[in-house]
Design an enzyme around this catalytic site. Structure first.
Site, PDB file in Angstrom:
ATOM      1  N   GLU A  79       0.894  -1.139   0.062  1.00 15.95           N
ATOM      2  CA  GLU A  79       0.212  -0.006   0.099  1.00 15.95           C
ATOM      3  C   GLU A  79       1.088   1.306   0.009  1.00 15.95           C
ATOM      4  O   GLU A  79       0.406   2.534  -0.694  1.00 15.95           O
ATOM      5  CB  GLU A  79      -0.957   0.058   1.347  1.00 15.95           C
ATOM      6  CG  GLU A  79      -1.654   1.216   1.428  1.00 15.95           C
ATOM      7  CD  GLU A  79      -2.198   1.535   2.831  1.00 15.95           C
ATOM      8  OE1 GLU A  79      -2.858   0.455   3.458  1.00 15.95           O
ATOM      9  OE2 GLU A  79      -1.976   2.523   3.266  1.00 15.95           O
ATOM     10  N   HIS A  80       1.791   1.315   0.710  1.00 11.43           N
ATOM     11  CA  HIS A  80       2.887   2.426   1.015  1.00 11.43           C
ATOM     12  C   HIS A  80       3.516   2.550  -0.452  1.00 11.43           C
ATOM     13  O   HIS A  80       3.959   3.906  -0.895  1.00 11.43           O
ATOM     14  CB  HIS A  80       3.842   2.136   2.102  1.00 11.43           C
ATOM     15  CG  HIS A  80       3.273   2.446   3.359  1.00 11.43           C
ATOM     16  ND1 HIS A  80       3.748   3.503   4.116  1.00 11.43           N
ATOM     17  CD2 HIS A  80       2.372   2.055   4.091  1.00 11.43           C
ATOM     18  CE1 HIS A  80       3.234   3.564   5.275  1.00 11.43           C
ATOM     19  NE2 HIS A  80       2.185   2.632   5.290  1.00 11.43           N
ATOM     20  N   GLU A 156       6.015   2.735  11.726  1.00 13.03           N
ATOM     21  CA  GLU A 156       4.777   2.855  11.650  1.00 13.03           C
ATOM     22  C   GLU A 156       4.459   1.702  12.766  1.00 13.03           C
ATOM     23  O   GLU A 156       3.688   2.063  13.631  1.00 13.03           O
ATOM     24  CB  GLU A 156       3.828   2.616  10.436  1.00 13.03           C
ATOM     25  CG  GLU A 156       2.568   2.748  10.801  1.00 13.03           C
ATOM     26  CD  GLU A 156       1.681   2.665   9.421  1.00 13.03           C
ATOM     27  OE1 GLU A 156       2.294   2.831   8.009  1.00 13.03           O
ATOM     28  OE2 GLU A 156       0.540   2.282   9.307  1.00 13.03           O
TER      29      GLU A 156
END
Length: 452
Positions: A79-80, A156
């Site tokens: 996703e990143h 994260e």
């Protein structure tokens, strides 16, 4: 970000039986266009002309539960990576364009899907389609890009999981509740496996899953369906099909025969709390009527300030500072049902746990009244009405349902299915699934010494 909360909201929206809003729901549904391009891309168009805004979303039918063994976190990592550049659009250009338009955009990963979205003026829809179609197969994945972004997702995880006792306990609870199914693995991934993710992993994941025949385009807003089809064919329609994917068959759960306990003591915890969880069927896997009854059971037990838990445990007895229940029926495979609570000052965790259990036992013994069930359905109605004010909520609803194996017809039928739930069905699912002898009970406790 993960998407469990949004999925639960979408399911709640869909299942709300809107007696008051029924005409509006049927009218909007009739206007929805649903078709597929030649390359397999599924397209849903939801006209909504209340404001000159359009929500443009691309959903990929792949999430963390689809990851290969030992590669946890690759779905979220990717996703990143999707925000890195292509030959046509350098990294950061999409964010810059959306910002200059005054719009918003982001992405999220769940166990079952990954989605990307932009909320922009309608005249920018073609531009957004150009960006998304381009990065569907054209991403440049260099070693430098992979290494730098891996550091970002590792940080994260440190912030969101290691930095939160609640998140750590939630992760351990899921790993205990699901004994074999990949829902036991955190969406963000285990730290030691995330550290090993590399370019080969990313390229393999991209090549396998990011293709039009594994994606759903949802466009909701001030648009004409015919125009959306023309734009989609001119952008997404040029992207070649990817490999044909096998059915999503994941490891299933064995029979659960034991009660299990997970305890976390942490100096960052101020007030003790507990939760009790069970594996239950989702809408996709349940017997007819069971998922609808589980949703209403959750609402009656602990869905808000009118629920049994809140009225009996917080208001009348003063034992709990909070108490609630939750059910996420939107999973592709099995789901979970949870109850929870925390004591008021002067009461103990055992007090509130006993009180919550007593309410569950009472419901299993005596059931619910028709009036109580009707009130629960009415609260769903209000949730739907409020949620429909957010255009992106409709896009999320259709995207999440379709990405987890549902259909447009399922969404259309949900209000009637909710209306058909009887008090006997609610009592039956409570007795069948909320068995304390096979539950996972989690305790979040302050550190005994208070030491840091």
């Amino acid at each position: 970000m993960t998407f469990r909360t949004m999925l639960a909201l979408a399911t709640t929206i869909a299942l709300a039986a809107p007696a008051l809003a029924q005409d509006a729901v049927q009218g909007d549904t009739a206007a929805i266009e649903h078709f597929a391009l030649d390359n397999g891309l599924e397209v849903v168009v939801i006209p909504d002309h209340r404001a000159p805004i359009v929500t443009h979303m691309v959903w990929y039918k792949v999430g963390s539960a689809d990851e290969a063994p030992g590669k946890s976190g690759i779905a979220h990592f990717f996703e990143h990576l999707m925000f890195k550049g292509t030959a046509k659009h350098p990294g950061g250009e999409l964010d810059r364009v959306v910002y200059e338009l005054g719009g918003t955009g982001n992405a999220f990963t769940s166990y079952d899907y990954t989605a990307y979205y932009q909320i922009v003026p309608p005249e920018a829809l073609a531009t957004m389609m150009d960006f998304e179609a381009d990065r569907m197969r054209g991403l440049i994945l260099s070693e430098d890009v992979i290494g730098a972004e891996r550091d970002v997702v590792l940080e994260e995880r440190r912030m969101r999981i290691e930095g939160s006792p609640q998140a750590l306990l939630g992760e351990e609870t899921s790993a205990t509740l699901f004994q074999n199914h990949p829902y036991r693995i955190p969406t963000i991934g285990w730290m030691h496996e995330m550290e090993q993710l590399n370019r080969a992993d990313a390229v393999a994941f991209y090549d396998q899953y990011y293709a039009p025949n594994n994606a759903i385009l949802v466009v909701a807003g001030d648009v004409d369906p015919a125009d959306v089809r023309t734009l989609a064919e001119a952008s997404y329609g040029l992207v070649p099909r990817g490999p044909t994917l096998p059915p999503r068959i994941r490891p299933s759960e064995p029979e659960h025969n034991t009660a299990r306990t997970v305890t976390l003591s942490d100096p960052r915890v101020g007030i003790a709390s507990f939760s009790r969880s069970w594996v239950v069927p989702s809408y996709r896997s349940a017997e007819p009527g069971e998922a609808e009854a589980l949703d209403l059971l959750s609402e009656i037990l602990g869905g808000g300030m009118r629920s049994r838990f809140y009225q009996q445990i917080v208001v009348k007895s003063g034992i709990g500072s909070n108490a609630g229940a939750g059910y996420n029926g939107g999973s592709y495979d099995a789901s979970q049902f949870a109850i929870y609570g925390a004591p008021q000052s002067g009461k103990t965790l055992a007090d509130v746990e006993t009180a919550v259990d007593a309410q569950v036992a009472l419901l299993i013994k005596d059931g619910v009244t028709p009036e109580e069930l009707d009130a629960a359905k009415a609260r769903f109605v209000r949730s739907l009405i409020f949620a429909r004010d957010a255009q992106e909520g409709l896009a999320n609803l259709y995207g999440s349902v379709l990405a987890t194996g549902g259909t447009i017809e399922d969404i259309d039928a949900w209000p009637d299915r909710i209306r058909a739930v009887t008090p006997e069905q609610v009592q039956a699912v409570a007795a069948k699934y909320l068995d304390p002898s096979i539950a996972v009970t989690s305790y979040l406790l302050p550190s005994p010494t208070g030491a840091q």
